[in-house]
Write a protein that holds these residues in place. Structure first.
Motif, PDB file in Angstrom:
ATOM      1  N   ASP B  53       0.697  -1.379   0.090  1.00 37.73           N
ATOM      2  CA  ASP B  53      -0.012  -0.188   0.030  1.00 37.73           C
ATOM      3  C   ASP B  53       0.805   1.240  -0.140  1.00 37.73           C
ATOM      4  O   ASP B  53       0.347   2.283   0.222  1.00 37.73           O
ATOM      5  CB  ASP B  53      -0.944  -0.029   1.133  1.00 37.73           C
ATOM      6  CG  ASP B  53      -1.968  -0.932   1.087  1.00 37.73           C
ATOM      7  OD1 ASP B  53      -2.092  -1.752   2.280  1.00 37.73           O
ATOM      8  OD2 ASP B  53      -2.474  -1.396   0.052  1.00 37.73           O
ATOM      9  N   ILE B  54       2.051   1.271  -0.275  1.00 41.01           N
ATOM     10  CA  ILE B  54       3.104   2.459  -0.240  1.00 41.01           C
ATOM     11  C   ILE B  54       3.717   2.359  -1.609  1.00 41.01           C
ATOM     12  O   ILE B  54       4.578   1.287  -1.878  1.00 41.01           O
ATOM     13  CB  ILE B  54       4.272   2.401   0.995  1.00 41.01           C
ATOM     14  CG1 ILE B  54       3.327   2.461   2.019  1.00 41.01           C
ATOM     15  CG2 ILE B  54       4.895   3.761   0.718  1.00 41.01           C
ATOM     16  CD1 ILE B  54       4.311   2.245   3.430  1.00 41.01           C
ATOM     17  N   THR B  55       3.398   3.228  -2.492  1.00 39.51           N
ATOM     18  CA  THR B  55       4.105   3.531  -3.866  1.00 39.51           C
ATOM     19  C   THR B  55       4.542   4.680  -4.261  1.00 39.51           C
ATOM     20  O   THR B  55       4.013   5.772  -3.463  1.00 39.51           O
ATOM     21  CB  THR B  55       2.842   3.013  -5.149  1.00 39.51           C
ATOM     22  OG1 THR B  55       1.892   3.906  -5.075  1.00 39.51           O
ATOM     23  CG2 THR B  55       2.561   1.539  -4.833  1.00 39.51           C
ATOM     24  N   ASP B  56       5.535   5.006  -5.058  1.00 40.87           N
ATOM     25  CA  ASP B  56       5.995   6.099  -5.291  1.00 40.87           C
ATOM     26  C   ASP B  56       6.704   6.262  -6.700  1.00 40.87           C
ATOM     27  O   ASP B  56       6.854   5.287  -7.383  1.00 40.87           O
ATOM     28  CB  ASP B  56       7.014   6.660  -4.453  1.00 40.87           C
ATOM     29  CG  ASP B  56       7.088   8.257  -4.234  1.00 40.87           C
ATOM     30  OD1 ASP B  56       7.864   8.567  -3.266  1.00 40.87           O
ATOM     31  OD2 ASP B  56       6.437   8.998  -5.108  1.00 40.87           O
ATOM     32  N   LYS B  57       6.416   7.494  -7.260  1.00 46.57           N
ATOM     33  CA  LYS B  57       6.842   7.609  -8.618  1.00 46.57           C
ATOM     34  C   LYS B  57       8.343   7.549  -8.826  1.00 46.57           C
ATOM     35  O   LYS B  57       9.248   8.057  -7.867  1.00 46.57           O
ATOM     36  CB  LYS B  57       6.347   8.972  -9.256  1.00 46.57           C
ATOM     37  CG  LYS B  57       5.011   8.883  -9.545  1.00 46.57           C
ATOM     38  CD  LYS B  57       4.509  10.501  -9.816  1.00 46.57           C
ATOM     39  CE  LYS B  57       2.939  10.492  -9.920  1.00 46.57           C
ATOM     40  NZ  LYS B  57       2.353  11.783 -10.434  1.00 46.57           N
ATOM     41  N   GLY B  58       8.675   7.095 -10.180  1.00 43.78           N
ATOM     42  CA  GLY B  58      10.013   7.066 -10.351  1.00 43.78           C
ATOM     43  C   GLY B  58      10.447   8.097 -11.484  1.00 43.78           C
ATOM     44  O   GLY B  58       9.913   9.047 -11.556  1.00 43.78           O
TER      45      GLY B  58
END
Lengths: 112, 115
Positions: B53-58
């Protein structure tokens, strides 16, 4: 932003000889990690060697060693006693805070 | 020990279609990553996830969506595929305790062709 530059698109070496692949990077960070990955024709990405920026001693893994020059932001890979199985694309990578940046790669061919 | 697997290995689709690439790892690594590999660019990070449930953009997230409901799975969805998304996609995972950056281990890749 971090950038990684591999200035040699292609290189070749005779079997049993030594070859050095170049890599430079640009960053304002002080603590980071550097990697060399190998990608053979199978396309699998295989870690060859890694270096922590806080360590002054150059990393070695059997026939593979690096020359890490932090001030110059240089991280070259030396392959000794080259083998036919070393033929692959080699990618230099820079990692900090879970952000990994790769160079464009160097295609190495080991000739018999 | 299966390690990290990707499916499908090859996919052909048409412009405008939705495509989902699957990634599964058996190591219980906290971090998972999606990259695309194009000629002349090496690998570029699309998205990463530090935990469920934790995502981030690259570096190149536009046109992609990710989710991570379970630690072991990290699907990548192209909601409306474009030709520029033709590429080889790699999933990777790593264990990153504290602030130390750990080695990433890669899956075998998925070749995607968008017609």
């Amino acid at each position: 932003a971090q950038t990684v530059t591999q200035s040699q698109p292609e290189m070749s070496v005779q079997e049993a000889e030594t070859v050095t692949l170049s890599c430079t990077y640009d960053t304002s960070e002080n603590n980071y990690y550097l990697f060399w990955y190998k990608q053979p024709p199978s396309r699998q990405m295989i870690l060859v060697i890694r270096q922590e920026a806080y360590k002054q001693q150059n990393a070695t893994e059997n026939r593979f060693s690096v020359n890490f020059q932090k001030a110059a932001k240089s991280f070259s890979l030396k392959i000794s006693d080259s083998q036919l199985g070393d033929t692959a694309m080699y990618f230099c990578a820079f990692g900090v805070n879970n952000d990994m940046r790769f160079g464009a790669g160097t295609r190495l061919t080991v000739k018999p | 020990d299966a390690g990290i697997t990707q499916s499908p290995r090859y996919k052909i689709t048409e412009t405008g279609r939705q495509v989902t690439l699957m990634c599964h790892q058996t190591w219980s690594h906290s971090y998972m990553f999606w990259y695309r590999q194009d000629l002349g660019h090496g690998l570029r990070l699309i998205y990463y996830s530090a935990a469920a449930d934790i995502t981030d953009k690259g570096e190149v997230p536009d046109g992609y969506v990710v989710s991570r409901s379970k630690t072991e799975n990290f699907p990548l969805t192209l909601e409306s595929a474009t030709r520029s998304q033709t590429s080889v996609y790699f999933c990777a995972s790593s264990e990153s305790p504290g602030t130390r950056y750990e080695t990433q281990y890669f899956g075998p890749g998925t070749r995607l062709l968008v017609l």
